[in-house]
Enzyme design. Sequence first.
Site, PDB file in Angstrom:
ATOM      1  N   GLY A  65       0.763  -1.238   0.000  1.00 39.75           N
ATOM      2  CA  GLY A  65       0.000   0.000   0.000  1.00 39.75           C
ATOM      3  C   GLY A  65       0.792   1.284   0.000  1.00 39.75           C
ATOM      4  O   GLY A  65       0.208   2.378   0.060  1.00 39.75           O
ATOM      5  N   GLY A  90       2.609   2.392  -2.474  1.00 40.89           N
ATOM      6  CA  GLY A  90       2.661   2.977  -3.814  1.00 40.89           C
ATOM      7  C   GLY A  90       3.698   2.368  -4.728  1.00 40.89           C
ATOM      8  O   GLY A  90       4.122   3.003  -5.697  1.00 40.89           O
ATOM      9  N   LYS A  91       4.098   1.109  -4.467  1.00 43.59           N
ATOM     10  CA  LYS A  91       5.111   0.471  -5.303  1.00 43.59           C
ATOM     11  C   LYS A  91       4.653   0.373  -6.750  1.00 43.59           C
ATOM     12  O   LYS A  91       5.410   0.681  -7.670  1.00 43.59           O
ATOM     13  CB  LYS A  91       5.424  -0.929  -4.775  1.00 43.59           C
ATOM     14  CG  LYS A  91       6.001  -0.987  -3.385  1.00 43.59           C
ATOM     15  CD  LYS A  91       6.404  -2.393  -3.005  1.00 43.59           C
ATOM     16  CE  LYS A  91       5.242  -3.364  -3.034  1.00 43.59           C
ATOM     17  NZ  LYS A  91       4.229  -3.074  -2.005  1.00 43.59           N
ATOM     18  N   THR A  92       3.409  -0.074  -6.951  1.00 40.16           N
ATOM     19  CA  THR A  92       2.915  -0.254  -8.316  1.00 40.16           C
ATOM     20  C   THR A  92       2.889   1.071  -9.067  1.00 40.16           C
ATOM     21  O   THR A  92       3.334   1.157 -10.216  1.00 40.16           O
ATOM     22  CB  THR A  92       1.511  -0.881  -8.292  1.00 40.16           C
ATOM     23  OG1 THR A  92       1.591  -2.181  -7.710  1.00 40.16           O
ATOM     24  CG2 THR A  92       0.942  -0.992  -9.701  1.00 40.16           C
ATOM     25  N   SER A  93       2.376   2.113  -8.431  1.00 39.98           N
ATOM     26  CA  SER A  93       2.298   3.425  -9.082  1.00 39.98           C
ATOM     27  C   SER A  93       3.680   3.938  -9.451  1.00 39.98           C
ATOM     28  O   SER A  93       3.904   4.447 -10.563  1.00 39.98           O
ATOM     29  CB  SER A  93       1.591   4.422  -8.167  1.00 39.98           C
ATOM     30  OG  SER A  93       0.269   4.028  -7.906  1.00 39.98           O
ATOM     31  N   ASP A 148       3.690  -9.727  -8.088  1.00 40.61           N
ATOM     32  CA  ASP A 148       2.732  -9.747  -6.984  1.00 40.61           C
ATOM     33  C   ASP A 148       1.536 -10.604  -7.377  1.00 40.61           C
ATOM     34  O   ASP A 148       0.907 -10.345  -8.402  1.00 40.61           O
ATOM     35  CB  ASP A 148       2.275  -8.319  -6.678  1.00 40.61           C
ATOM     36  CG  ASP A 148       1.490  -8.223  -5.377  1.00 40.61           C
ATOM     37  OD1 ASP A 148       0.946  -9.251  -4.935  1.00 40.61           O
ATOM     38  OD2 ASP A 148       1.415  -7.120  -4.812  1.00 40.61           O
ATOM     39  N   THR A 170      -7.996   2.237  -7.407  1.00 40.52           N
ATOM     40  CA  THR A 170      -7.286   0.961  -7.399  1.00 40.52           C
ATOM     41  C   THR A 170      -7.659   0.084  -6.209  1.00 40.52           C
ATOM     42  O   THR A 170      -7.960  -1.104  -6.387  1.00 40.52           O
ATOM     43  CB  THR A 170      -5.766   1.181  -7.459  1.00 40.52           C
ATOM     44  OG1 THR A 170      -5.446   1.871  -8.673  1.00 40.52           O
ATOM     45  CG2 THR A 170      -5.014  -0.132  -7.425  1.00 40.52           C
TER      46      THR A 170
END
Length: 603
Positions: free
Chosen positions: A18, A20-23, A45, A504
């Site tokens: 949560g 913000g790794k993906t962003s 993931d 998201t």
Amino acid sequence: MKFLDQAPRFLFFTGKGGVGKTSLACATSIKLAQDGKRVLLVSTDPASNVGQVFGIAIGNRITAVAEVAGLSALEINPQAAAKAYRDRIVGPVRGVLPETIVKSIEEQLSGACTTEIAAFDEFTALLTGGALTQDFDHIVFDTAPTGHTIRMLQLPGAWSGFLETGKGDASCLGPLAGLEKQRAQYQAAVDALADEQKTRMVLVARAQAATLHEAARTHGELADIGLTRQYLVINGVFPESEIAKDPLAQAIFESEQAVLAQLPEVLRDLPTEQITLKAFNVFGLAALRQLLSTKTAVHATPELPPDVPKFNAPSLSALVDEIAIAGHGLVMLMGKGGVGKTTLAAAVAVALATRGFDVHLSTSDPAAHLADTLQGTLTQLTVSRIDPHEVTEAYRAQVLASKGASLDAAGRAVLEEDLRSPCTEEIAVFQAFSRVIREAGKKFVVMDTAPTGHTLLLLDATGAYHRDMARQMAGSTMHFTTPMMQLQNPEQTKVLIVTLAETTPVLEAANLQADLQRAGITPWAWVINNSVAAADLTEPLCSPLLRQRAANECREMDRVTQQHAPRMALVPLLAHEPVGVAHLLQLTASKATHPIPSLPYPP
């Protein structure tokens, strides 16, 4: 951005769920592609939402992102990888071996251990410069949440050693059957991870004590396995420009700055970047292109109307009141990493304990810190954590004391080697999970689960156990109850899906609900956490950033109530982190409804 200076071929974004790794991985990939590089963005993931962020279907294949020249993406789907892995092993023996033996092999390959090994197999292929990736200048990894990322990064060395000594011919025989020929590839993966010229780790955190402590722990564990080239990104920092004449904004800013002033010692010497909190949801190409910008980029939001319409939704206290009626049972909080499951699980447990019930609060999340959240005790509340290392060691000792007692020295040596296999942990964690939920027949058990994808792997193991028991008991008159039967029974188990009022997390929660329903588990309620729009304000919001985020939330809350949630509760954003029993009780105050501003939706 410091972490982009002279970027190496491999960049890993890792951290607590949560943050913000993906962003950040997506935004980094876009930036590198815009600079003329050929980039492959990879998600490892199990709960990947890279495709959702870009608004396209990606899946387990390299897919070009049409709107960004030079950028492609790949989601390593654990289930698809496991199926391909099983087919590769079982296919050659179909029609050759007796059907009973083929089915036995398939059964060995049905568990979560095989799923992890198969995903790892694909992961290493991307690190070793084969034909699959030779056309790309950079490979950017959006990794799984911290605890499981560490496990994945340690696997190359662990499996190499395991194969080198010729072990693995017992409980891991099935899953490991396809690994022997990959020995050189695994060693190459180990070398690539440890090479500073090839690999850079980006630790992602928020300006919150829990995520920074997690980053500090990750820093040490990565350094211990040779990954010393690390950078720190603190994401979503509240800007000072927003605090004028807004008490809530000022309190948030001061709280974050106090946390940053106490940055863990081991992180202070790392190259560090702060990413300002944005007013918009980081969803879609336009938002991703702005994420690494130093500007706040606030869209204009109209003033609150003088007569604010009210959106009636239960408070968390109202849900606890309903849960308490049964007097006992299992309460499981599930959701995307970073949405606040640990805090809300602690709040529900504390609320039930103060109502006079015996409560066992437990977690299966490797990155959870229940003790830090509670900072105190209650007479009728017990707290535990399913620690993979501890329960695995206890399981090994139990097996050696029982099955190993009657073996000779040679047989005991074989058993000890089998128990050192990576598959042993899966069995041990499942047994610990089963023991905890059995207590729900006499008391309340509140379970803070691991982030979504790994929770589903745990439930898959539970389902496999259920199917095995049902098969064994077929034709018997003996009554039995498996953990899956308990999870499927709404009288015994209440699943609370935790999310944020952002695009998201809501999509992730909806996907989780669909997966649970396919397993015969119907979520009981949704909880929207940290809502700006539901904040108990003494003055109108003056911060344009907070006003915009409140407007964004209204759209998502409408979506939840109209499309997804059988019942819903709102938990407002607080000026300070709810740490300690007294503050946790504030989350379950008896307020019946929250006034939610009905703001015009942003363009």
